[in-house]
Scaffold this active site. Structure first.
Site, short mmCIF file in Angstrom:
data_model
loop_
_atom_site.label_atom_id
_atom_site.label_comp_id
_atom_site.label_asym_id
_atom_site.label_seq_id
_atom_site.Cartn_x
_atom_site.Cartn_y
_atom_site.Cartn_z
N ARG A 50 0.83 -1.21 0.00
CA ARG A 50 0.00 0.00 0.00
C ARG A 50 0.87 1.26 0.00
O ARG A 50 0.57 2.24 -0.68
CB ARG A 50 -0.95 -0.01 1.21
CG ARG A 50 -1.94 1.14 1.19
CD ARG A 50 -3.01 1.01 2.24
NE ARG A 50 -2.49 1.16 3.60
CZ ARG A 50 -3.22 1.01 4.69
NH1 ARG A 50 -4.50 0.70 4.61
NH2 ARG A 50 -2.69 1.17 5.88
N LYS A 149 -2.60 7.24 1.52
CA LYS A 149 -2.40 7.51 2.95
C LYS A 149 -1.33 8.60 3.02
O LYS A 149 -0.15 8.32 3.22
CB LYS A 149 -1.97 6.21 3.65
CG LYS A 149 -2.31 6.20 5.11
CD LYS A 149 -2.28 4.78 5.65
CE LYS A 149 -2.24 4.75 7.15
NZ LYS A 149 -3.30 5.46 7.85
N GLU A 182 -16.32 6.37 5.77
CA GLU A 182 -15.47 5.76 6.81
C GLU A 182 -15.47 6.71 8.00
O GLU A 182 -16.13 7.74 7.99
CB GLU A 182 -14.05 5.54 6.28
CG GLU A 182 -13.36 6.80 5.79
CD GLU A 182 -11.95 6.55 5.23
OE1 GLU A 182 -11.37 5.49 5.46
OE2 GLU A 182 -11.44 7.46 4.56
N1 PMP Z 1 -9.44 4.98 7.07
C1 PMP Z 1 -8.55 5.94 7.37
C2 PMP Z 1 -8.84 7.33 6.98
C3 PMP Z 1 -7.38 5.61 8.04
O1 PMP Z 1 -6.49 6.56 8.34
C4 PMP Z 1 -7.14 4.27 8.41
C5 PMP Z 1 -5.86 3.87 9.10
N2 PMP Z 1 -5.68 4.49 10.33
C6 PMP Z 1 -8.12 3.31 8.10
C7 PMP Z 1 -9.25 3.68 7.41
C8 PMP Z 1 -7.91 1.85 8.46
O2 PMP Z 1 -6.88 1.29 7.70
P1 PMP Z 1 -5.94 0.13 8.28
O3 PMP Z 1 -6.85 -0.96 8.69
O4 PMP Z 1 -5.07 -0.24 7.14
O5 PMP Z 1 -5.21 0.70 9.43
#
Ligand code: PMP
Length: 291
Positions: A50, A149, A182
């Site tokens: 990623r 990210k 989200e």
């Molecule tokens: N959405 C956002 C905006 C995030 O920053 C994150 C990670 N902190 C997630 C979803 C979850 O992703 P992951 O399970 O890969 O940590």
């Protein structure tokens, strides 16, 4: 604490970067939040994939191979004697001038910190949390794609400020069409009539690594899970709701905007999924050994 910074493991006081670094000046860079459980870096390869995809999206050439990057993460845990921790890996555009152009930044800055994190209290994990919906809309994929990210988290921070002002620990974020995307740092799920629903990534959310594991857990448990767009109407009327993310792990949501979700307690399907997730995190298959 030893921090990896551009090829060296240094003490925190020496782990400093330039005020001309475009990560600081413009939020120009990318990061990963990763966990280690029981001496294993959870889903390490997926985090690295990623990271490299985010780098491609912002035209950043990571100065390490994927294998080297994995070694840096594992070594940062090892050198600090940590077997259960939270790892933050950051790659910025590097030092440039005061213009925004990355052409003046010859060398990206890379650092990696291994430490602990606790987003919520034990009580919150047991009883769930009350969240609100932010007025702040999630970035449109046609502007800054939420799949990146990036170091620019202002979109999410503004939503978090709204939550804080209302005394809530977390906020749901919608896209410009009112579709639930989200939370500020977590993916979101609802349960209705024994089926789990989570929004498709293209509505505007991060392709969470924990989300992938939650989907796998549901499949193993024989719980039906589908990617489907939904609105706040569906959230308010859901039987259960929960969030997932590396830092938060998985946590039940028991109220949204003052509407009680289901019974107002962590629901049975959420509880099963959380239990399966925690059990999986203890297994050998969950990640790369810190040795
Ligand atoms: N959405 C956002 C905006 C995030 O920053 C994150 C990670 N902190 C997630 C979803 C979850 O992703 P992951 O399970 O890969 O940590």
């Amino acid at each position: 604490m030893k921090i990896f910074l551009d090829g060296k493991y240094v003490d925190e006081a020496q782990a400093t970067i330039s005020v001309f670094d475009h990560g600081v000046l413009y939020g120009d860079g990318i990061f990963e939040g990763i966990r280690a459980y029981n001496g294993r870096v959870f889903r390490l390869d997926e985090h690295i994939d990623r990271l490299f995809m985010a780098a491609t999206a912002i035209c950043l050439v990571i100065p390490y191979t994927k294998k080297e990057m994995a070694e840096i993460i594992v070594n940062t845990c090892k050198i600090n004697n940590l077997s259960d921790c939270y790892v933050r890996l950051v790659i910025t555009r590097g030092k440039g001038d005061l213009g925004i152009s990355p052409t003046k930044c010859p060398k990206p800055t890379t650092f990696c910190i291994a430490t602990s994190i606790a987003l919520y209290t034990t009580e919150m994990y047991e009883n769930g949390i009350a969240v609100i919906t932010a007025m702040q809309r999630r970035n449109k994929p046609s502007t800054i794609d939420p799949q990146i990210k990036s170091l620019n988290y202002l979109n999410n921070i503004l939503a978090k400020i709204e939550a804080n002002r209302l005394g809530a620990p977390e906020a749901l974020m919608l896209n410009h069409d009112g579709i639930v995307c989200e939370a500020t740092g977590d993916n979101v799920y609802i349960v209705k009539d024994n089926v789990v629903y989570t929004p498709p990534i293209y509505v505007g959310c991060l392709d969470g690594i924990t989300r992938k594991v939650i989907i796998e857990c549901c499949e193993k448990l024989g719980i039906k899970i589908c990617e489907r767009q939904f609105t706040l109407f569906n959230v308010y009327n859901a039987d259960e709701c929960f969030l997932s993310g590396t830092a938060a792990e998985a946590i039940a949501v028991t109220s949204v905007d003052g509407r009680t979700i289901g019974t107002g307690k962590c629901g049975p399907i959420t509880a099963k999924i959380l239990e399966a997730f925690r059990a999986y995190a203890k297994t050998e298959e969950c990640g790369t050994k810190i040795q």
